[in-house]
Write an enzyme that holds these catalytic residues in place. Structure first.
Site, PDB file in Angstrom:
ATOM      1  N   LYS A   2      29.163 -38.977  11.588  1.00 22.35           N
ATOM      2  CA  LYS A   2      29.267 -39.670  12.924  1.00 22.35           C
ATOM      3  C   LYS A   2      27.839 -39.684  13.771  1.00 22.35           C
ATOM      4  O   LYS A   2      27.330 -40.631  14.299  1.00 22.35           O
ATOM      5  CB  LYS A   2      30.158 -38.831  13.885  1.00 22.35           C
ATOM      6  CG  LYS A   2      31.619 -39.392  13.411  1.00 22.35           C
ATOM      7  CD  LYS A   2      32.607 -38.971  14.464  1.00 22.35           C
ATOM      8  CE  LYS A   2      32.649 -37.308  14.539  1.00 22.35           C
ATOM      9  NZ  LYS A   2      33.131 -36.790  13.321  1.00 22.35           N
TER      10      LYS A   2
ATOM     11  N   ASP B 200      33.211 -34.137  10.083  1.00 19.34           N
ATOM     12  CA  ASP B 200      32.107 -34.384   9.340  1.00 19.34           C
ATOM     13  C   ASP B 200      31.757 -35.572   8.358  1.00 19.34           C
ATOM     14  O   ASP B 200      31.164 -35.754   7.245  1.00 19.34           O
ATOM     15  CB  ASP B 200      32.183 -33.039   8.295  1.00 19.34           C
ATOM     16  CG  ASP B 200      32.513 -31.730   9.021  1.00 19.34           C
ATOM     17  OD1 ASP B 200      31.721 -31.579   9.809  1.00 19.34           O
ATOM     18  OD2 ASP B 200      33.271 -30.941   8.605  1.00 19.34           O
TER      19      ASP B 200
ATOM     20  N   GLY C 239      29.587 -30.774  15.522  1.00 15.46           N
ATOM     21  CA  GLY C 239      28.194 -30.601  15.134  1.00 15.46           C
ATOM     22  C   GLY C 239      27.658 -31.862  14.337  1.00 15.46           C
ATOM     23  O   GLY C 239      28.226 -32.379  13.612  1.00 15.46           O
ATOM     24  N   HIS C 240      26.896 -32.612  15.215  1.00 21.20           N
ATOM     25  CA  HIS C 240      26.038 -34.033  14.655  1.00 21.20           C
ATOM     26  C   HIS C 240      24.850 -33.800  14.298  1.00 21.20           C
ATOM     27  O   HIS C 240      23.848 -33.077  15.052  1.00 21.20           O
ATOM     28  CB  HIS C 240      26.220 -35.064  15.623  1.00 21.20           C
ATOM     29  CG  HIS C 240      27.529 -35.478  16.069  1.00 21.20           C
ATOM     30  ND1 HIS C 240      27.889 -36.209  17.139  1.00 21.20           N
ATOM     31  CD2 HIS C 240      28.775 -35.097  15.399  1.00 21.20           C
ATOM     32  CE1 HIS C 240      29.350 -36.488  17.227  1.00 21.20           C
ATOM     33  NE2 HIS C 240      29.883 -35.686  16.214  1.00 21.20           N
TER      34      HIS C 240
ATOM     35  N   GLN D  50      34.706 -34.530  15.767  1.00 20.90           N
ATOM     36  CA  GLN D  50      35.560 -34.027  15.033  1.00 20.90           C
ATOM     37  C   GLN D  50      36.222 -35.385  14.267  1.00 20.90           C
ATOM     38  O   GLN D  50      35.444 -36.357  14.283  1.00 20.90           O
ATOM     39  CB  GLN D  50      36.499 -33.099  15.453  1.00 20.90           C
ATOM     40  CG  GLN D  50      35.978 -31.832  16.091  1.00 20.90           C
ATOM     41  CD  GLN D  50      36.738 -31.306  17.354  1.00 20.90           C
ATOM     42  OE1 GLN D  50      36.916 -32.211  18.161  1.00 20.90           O
ATOM     43  NE2 GLN D  50      36.709 -30.065  17.311  1.00 20.90           N
TER      44      GLN D  50
END
Length: 431
Positions: free
Chosen positions: A16, A13, A40-41, A225
């Site tokens: 990225k 988080d 999740g991005h 991650q």
């Protein structure tokens, strides 16, 4: 031409998605090398928000090849749904813009079922905080040599043999957990039905990337991650089930380590964590709430509120070492605007002894208390700054102190979710 690996240098988080998107404009290929759709991005481009989980961040940039490497575990049903969602937002995705390694292991419905059942059965103190999406069990099957892989979808006999091998293992586990045995025929038909939507994207990614490299194309390796969730170097057992550090980039797509020219670590200007596990600088007070509210700290995948704390220089120095980070991208500096005093963790006190790294033993990690260095904050806004001249003097001092403590220079500085609100110090793609 330089090839760049992007890794999270904290617990994930770190932002990225934006940095990979920003760098992808300079790359020809964007390759995802580990993790699953538990990551999740979030990308914000011209005010439009894209939330990606399995797809590489480069898919939203036209003219780029996006790759899902063999180091990833892939839920084919989720991928098809995600492709449809992104297409609805006007992004073109086809076999010319997206490739999936033929040897990529698949996440099956049985993996998610096992993941959730084990987490529910665990004692409160033993819960990992998994997303329940089957990533861990899918990696277990990979190393247990019972995975169904993308290439297996092309042959019914092979597919049946792979499923039968997997079910011998899974049905025994399910019986012990009190779960009904898997309906073999129903699972097979689900796989057969999804095959035609996945196989057009399948390719010998290792070969394609080798050819791209020989042709002088720039490759951007995208991790998911953060390094503190690495299966070997993270806060075990509260970790993910894959190697997250930069060394995995080569293995996760089928290239040798010589293909990596620069490693960029993504680092938040403070620290957050989702789920269970040690967190020495966690704040459970008004400052922690303020960081969470200003930083909109909710998981992209789970929606869970993130735990927040001061910047931990010891942990980031540690992850920069294990990933061989050449430079960092410092994100969310603007979240610190308005704090009268800022704190940075510069060591730990463990039973009266000072440590400059987080010990490996879980019981020692639990007893570590942070040793802080205080710095003056700033009242002016850094949001949207695009040059050093736009930053308050105290903010620049904070950034410089971070560099000193982690022994790694800042290459990029991010001051908002918008991709253009970025200060470039060193171009990772420069030869």
């Amino acid at each position: 031409m330089a090839n760049v690996v992007v890794v999270g240098a904290q617990w994930g988080d770190e932002g990225k998605g934006k940095i990979v998107d920003w760098l992808s404009e300079r790359a020809d290929v964007i390759a995802r090398f580990q993790g699953g759709h538990n990551a999740g991005h979030t990308l914000v481009i011209d005010g439009k928000v894209y939330k990606l989980h399995a797809l590489p961040s480069g898919v939203v940039r036209g003219g780029k090849l996006s790759v899902i490497g063999n180091g990833v575990v892939l839920d084919p049903w989720h991928l098809v749904q995600e492709i449809a969602t992104v297409r609805e937002q006007g992004v073109e995705i086809n076999p010319e813009t997206l490739m999936i390694a033929e040897n990529t292991p698949l996440i099956l419905p049985i993996h998610g079922e096992l993941d959730r059942a084990r987490e529910e059965a665990a004692n409160p103190g033993a819960k990992i905080g998994t997303t329940g999406r089957g990533i861990g069990p899918a990696y277990e099957d990979k190393v247990g040599r019972r995975s169904v892989r993308v290439a297996d979808l092309g042959d019914r006999a092979t597919l049946e043999a792979r499923v039968d091998r997997a079910l011998t293992h899974h049905n025994a586990l399910r019986k012990g957990l009190g779960i009904a045995a898997v309906d073999r025929d129903a699972l097979l038909e689900k796989l057969v039905a999804i095959a035609d939507e996945i196989l057009p994207f399948a390719a010998p990614v290792w070969k394609v990337l080798q050819e791209k490299r020989k042709a002088g194309k720039r490759i951007l390796f995208e991790g998911a991650q953060g390094a503190l969730l690495d299966i070997d170097f993270g806060t075990y057992p509260f970790v993910t089930s894959s190697n997250v550090i930069a060394g995995q980039a080569a293995t996760g797509v089928g290239l040798g380590p010589s293909a990596i020219d620069y490693t960029l670590g993504i680092v938040k200007a403070y620290t957050t964590r989702v789920g269970e596990g040690p967190f020495p600088t966690e704040l459970k007070d008004e400052d922690g709430n303020r960081l969470g509210e200003r930083g909109h700290e909710f998981g992209t995948t789970t929606g869970r509120k993130r735990r927040c704390g001061w910047f931990d220089a010891c942990l980031v120095k540690q992850t920069c070492a294990t990933s061989g980070v050449n430079g960092i991208a410092l994100t969310k500096l603007d979240v610190l605007d308005g704090f009268e005093t800022l704190k940075i963790c510069v060591g730990y006190d463990l039973d009266g002894q000072r440590y400059d790294y987080l010990p490996t033993a879980a019981d020692q990690q639990a007893r570590c208390t942070p040793i802080y260095e205080e710095m003056p904050g700033w009242s002016a806004s850094t949001e949207g700054a695009r040059s050093w001249a736009d930053l308050p003097a105290e903010a620049i001092k904070y950034v410089r102190r971070v560099e000193e403590l982690i022994e790694c220079p800042v290459a990029l500085l991010s001051t908002s979710p918008e991709r253009e609100d970025t200060i470039l110090v060193t171009d990772p793609f420069a030869d």
